[in-house]
Design a protein around this motif. Sequence first.
Motif, short mmCIF file in Angstrom:
data_model
loop_
_atom_site.label_atom_id
_atom_site.label_comp_id
_atom_site.label_asym_id
_atom_site.label_seq_id
_atom_site.Cartn_x
_atom_site.Cartn_y
_atom_site.Cartn_z
N ALA A 148 0.74 -1.38 0.07
CA ALA A 148 -0.08 0.21 -0.07
C ALA A 148 0.99 1.30 0.08
O ALA A 148 0.17 2.32 -0.37
N LEU A 149 2.19 1.08 0.45
CA LEU A 149 2.91 2.17 0.69
C LEU A 149 3.54 2.85 -0.81
O LEU A 149 3.74 3.73 -1.06
N GLN A 150 3.73 1.78 -1.66
CA GLN A 150 3.99 1.86 -2.99
C GLN A 150 3.38 0.83 -3.92
O GLN A 150 3.92 -0.22 -4.14
N PRO A 151 2.10 1.16 -4.42
CA PRO A 151 1.50 0.14 -5.04
C PRO A 151 1.64 -0.39 -6.47
O PRO A 151 1.14 -1.43 -7.20
N LEU A 152 2.70 0.50 -7.26
CA LEU A 152 2.74 0.38 -8.37
C LEU A 152 3.69 -0.59 -8.90
O LEU A 152 4.94 -0.52 -8.32
N LEU A 153 3.56 -1.22 -9.99
CA LEU A 153 4.74 -2.03 -10.66
C LEU A 153 5.46 -1.17 -11.55
O LEU A 153 6.64 -1.25 -11.43
N CYS A 154 4.91 -0.40 -12.16
CA CYS A 154 5.65 0.80 -13.09
C CYS A 154 5.40 2.17 -12.33
O CYS A 154 4.41 2.79 -12.76
N PRO A 155 6.15 2.54 -11.49
CA PRO A 155 5.90 3.99 -10.89
C PRO A 155 6.03 4.97 -11.86
O PRO A 155 5.36 5.94 -11.79
N ASP A 156 6.64 4.80 -12.92
CA ASP A 156 6.66 5.79 -14.12
C ASP A 156 5.60 5.42 -15.26
O ASP A 156 5.89 4.47 -16.21
N GLU A 157 4.30 5.83 -14.89
CA GLU A 157 3.32 4.99 -15.54
C GLU A 157 3.20 5.93 -16.94
O GLU A 157 2.37 7.01 -17.11
N TYR A 206 13.86 -0.48 1.60
CA TYR A 206 14.18 -0.58 0.35
C TYR A 206 13.37 -0.99 -0.70
O TYR A 206 12.74 -2.14 -0.32
N PHE A 207 13.51 -0.75 -1.84
CA PHE A 207 12.78 -1.20 -3.07
C PHE A 207 13.36 -1.08 -4.27
O PHE A 207 13.82 0.14 -4.55
N PRO A 208 13.78 -2.01 -4.97
CA PRO A 208 14.63 -1.85 -6.33
C PRO A 208 13.64 -1.18 -7.45
O PRO A 208 12.26 -1.63 -7.38
N ILE A 209 14.08 -0.78 -8.23
CA ILE A 209 13.48 -0.22 -9.71
C ILE A 209 14.35 -0.47 -10.76
O ILE A 209 15.51 -0.02 -10.74
N THR A 210 13.78 -1.12 -11.70
CA THR A 210 14.71 -1.65 -12.90
C THR A 210 15.94 -2.41 -12.54
O THR A 210 16.91 -2.05 -12.45
N SER A 211 15.39 -3.75 -12.33
CA SER A 211 16.37 -4.78 -12.35
C SER A 211 16.07 -5.70 -13.10
O SER A 211 14.92 -6.22 -13.18
N PRO A 212 16.98 -6.80 -13.59
CA PRO A 212 16.47 -8.00 -14.26
C PRO A 212 15.86 -9.13 -13.42
O PRO A 212 14.90 -9.60 -13.87
N ALA A 213 16.35 -8.88 -12.22
CA ALA A 213 15.30 -9.79 -11.28
C ALA A 213 14.02 -9.31 -11.24
O ALA A 213 13.15 -10.31 -10.73
N ASN A 246 5.40 -7.76 -22.77
CA ASN A 246 6.06 -6.56 -22.55
C ASN A 246 7.14 -6.42 -21.60
O ASN A 246 8.12 -5.85 -21.76
N VAL A 247 6.85 -7.40 -20.64
CA VAL A 247 8.06 -7.84 -19.58
C VAL A 247 9.19 -8.42 -20.28
O VAL A 247 10.46 -7.72 -19.93
N ALA A 248 9.03 -9.14 -21.40
CA ALA A 248 10.09 -9.86 -21.97
C ALA A 248 11.02 -8.97 -22.94
O ALA A 248 12.30 -9.25 -22.91
N THR A 249 10.67 -7.99 -23.14
CA THR A 249 11.25 -6.79 -23.76
C THR A 249 12.44 -6.29 -23.03
O THR A 249 13.48 -5.76 -23.46
N GLY A 250 12.13 -6.11 -21.58
CA GLY A 250 13.17 -5.57 -20.74
C GLY A 250 12.96 -4.05 -20.93
O GLY A 250 14.02 -3.29 -20.30
N ARG A 251 12.16 -3.47 -21.57
CA ARG A 251 11.95 -1.94 -21.38
C ARG A 251 10.95 -1.51 -20.55
O ARG A 251 10.83 -0.05 -20.30
N LEU A 252 10.36 -2.22 -19.66
CA LEU A 252 9.56 -1.67 -18.42
C LEU A 252 10.36 -1.41 -17.28
O LEU A 252 11.37 -2.44 -17.09
N ASP A 253 10.30 -0.34 -16.72
CA ASP A 253 10.95 -0.28 -15.37
C ASP A 253 10.22 -0.64 -14.21
O ASP A 253 9.40 0.26 -13.81
N LEU A 254 10.30 -1.79 -13.85
CA LEU A 254 9.49 -2.43 -12.91
C LEU A 254 9.97 -2.34 -11.48
O LEU A 254 11.25 -2.34 -11.48
N ALA A 255 9.16 -2.26 -10.66
CA ALA A 255 9.80 -2.21 -9.21
C ALA A 255 8.98 -2.94 -8.20
O ALA A 255 7.96 -3.77 -8.95
N THR A 256 9.32 -3.22 -7.10
CA THR A 256 8.60 -4.08 -6.07
C THR A 256 7.94 -3.05 -5.08
O THR A 256 8.43 -1.94 -5.03
N ALA A 257 6.95 -3.82 -4.13
CA ALA A 257 6.54 -3.04 -3.16
C ALA A 257 7.81 -3.01 -2.31
O ALA A 257 8.74 -3.72 -2.18
#
Length: 267
Positions: A148-157, A206-213, A246-257
Amino acid sequence: MADDDAARGYLLDNRQSEAGVRFGALAELFDPVTFRHVDRLGIGPGMRCWEVGAGGPSVPLGLAERVGPRGTVVATDIDVSWTQEIAGGPIEVLPHDVAADPPPPGGFDLVHARLVLVHVTDRAEALRRMVQALRPGGRLLLEDADPALQPLLCPDESGPEQQLANRLRSGFRSLMAARGADLAYGRTLPRVLREAGLDEVQADAYFPITSPACAVLEDATVRQIRDRLVAEGLATDAEIDRHLANVATGRLDLATAPMISAWGRRP
């Protein structure tokens, strides 16, 4: 598992093949954070550690390296499918429900749980049992998500691909909440540790943004829950296939909670 049981049970079942992929991605993302805290707490040779809800093998193995042959690491989970092969030496692997079963005997210098209590319905009882298992002076390290603190998979929508990703992440959160997950639990950890009687409580996040993992984790998670997303009307198969592409392209900046880590000492 029957459909009704699946609807009520843990959403990310260890018995599914994607679980191992998720555990590997979570280890890559969060093990450096976990062991930074473990080392700061002074966990070393000869100590006894309880890894609660171990899931995959990486944290028990890392703890075993630190406690050495004279120490003990008890790794427990309701389903020990992914840890049973590492049993031996300082590592014991036990089936265990932290909210229902007595703590393993012997007392511990460290009790650790990562991304566990957010999913446990009776998390207050689970916490009580973990505190009970600490030796005087022992440390409890809890690390849990706060979606709930950071709910987005892509913070840069920034486009339709990101909008779809965030809509599917919203569906994932809905499925979690329906099973009793507390999506704002992470932020409460410092308070609940103090209320449990622990001293020297501290926390960080801690939450990562844009990692292959992050991409590996998202792919495995969506594949693991896709039937539920479709069954609940939260997404169509076509939308899920488009998102995975889309995920497989590697062009989405994905984050975690955010993962909030909090620790304290039993007096």
